[in-house]
Design an enzyme around this catalytic site. Sequence first.
Site, mmCIF file in Angstrom:
data_model
loop_
_atom_site.group_PDB
_atom_site.id
_atom_site.type_symbol
_atom_site.label_atom_id
_atom_site.label_comp_id
_atom_site.label_asym_id
_atom_site.label_seq_id
_atom_site.Cartn_x
_atom_site.Cartn_y
_atom_site.Cartn_z
ATOM 1 N N ASP A 112 2.281 -21.796 -22.921
ATOM 2 C CA ASP A 112 3.333 -21.038 -23.586
ATOM 3 C C ASP A 112 4.135 -20.154 -22.640
ATOM 4 O O ASP A 112 4.904 -19.297 -23.089
ATOM 5 C CB ASP A 112 2.734 -20.172 -24.700
ATOM 6 N N ASP A 171 4.847 -28.507 -29.770
ATOM 7 C CA ASP A 171 5.478 -27.254 -29.353
ATOM 8 C C ASP A 171 5.745 -27.231 -27.839
ATOM 9 O O ASP A 171 6.680 -26.566 -27.366
ATOM 10 C CB ASP A 171 4.591 -26.056 -29.685
#
Length: 400
Positions: A112, A171
């Site tokens: 992330d 994602d």
Amino acid sequence: MKRRFHAIISGILFLVTIQVQAQSGDWFRHSVTVIGEQLTRAAGTYTPGFNPRSVNPNGNVRTAPYTDWTTGFFPGSLWYGYELTGNKALATSARRFTLALDSIRYVTKTHDLGFMLYCSYGNAWRITNDNTYLPVLEEGAQHLYDRFSPKTGVIRSWDFGDHWKFPVIIDNMMNLEYLYWAGQQFKKPVYSQAASTHALTTMKHHFRKDYSSYHVVDYDPVTGNVRSKETHQGLTDESAWARGQAWGLYGYIMCYNNSGNPQFLQQAQHIARFIMTHPRMPKNKIPVWDFDVHNALDSDGRAPRDASAAAVIACGLLDLSTKVKDGKKYADYAEDILKTLSSPDFLAAPGDNHFFILKHSVGAFLYNSEIDTPLNYADYYYLEALKKYAALKKIALPLK
């Protein structure tokens, strides 16, 4: 007493102004006015390094420490808010909240880093060209690249989970933009190559025949073979988790913009068709949290909408609209989304919503986490979509 009277009058005039703007149909200007007000108040309320993430069921704001995957969105929103409004105080706040995330440069256990660093430090560098931001971006990009495996052809997403060996979530497509940028900025072509390889591998294994996406694909790190295809946040392994479909759309048009690979453009078009023609897409184009939801309802007996998915979809469609001959259909659909998000049903009134901008998003429904709440990444991609819309419509920014 006189100052207090003037402050009250100013506040009343401000509220009257935004009500007139909303009623007159000038939804874009109205939205920017609200954005400036909310971000200004939020920057004066929250502490750098503990950024507003969402609102808990008890009404308290959930904050994100620097290790949280969402921590880069609030500084990024402040940077976008500065670009939309021209308010220099927002730029000052954006710098303060961005630099408070310096320690992310040492984080290695997550994919992330694109969300955490490119949305904060990346926007800071893009807008200011201040070299202060580059060392953190350079270290973070190296850590992200280190998670790439030539054997699997993808970047590992998570380091947790008992039964996964090399999990990759849809994602992760969003973090590739960081690698593309860093590859060029720091003269590391292997970064860009890894990003494109990840996108190609994901295109091969994450998508079904109708171009809906699985959430999680687990790979064998030794052989590179797929071990399982499942979900973590969607309704079922075979369902179409709404934000996952949005991540895919945004990710593939972004990869096309950075690589020029026509396969990525075609993939983005396929995903856009799945989203835009889905029979369960509501008329206002704000999807339920999973396209296949049928009985997972909230306490009021409704399936919650996900404004965050809608905002990401709008971003992807606006980008796609500029790359194809029939782009108007994508731009029109995105405009409809933005008009809905800019209506009182989703856009907060100034001073409300704990100073978040949008209402009604869903984080992880099955874990009873962040259901029908503001989310900082919904705000971030809403602001990004407004910027893209302004560019497309040639609306001069900052909007005075």
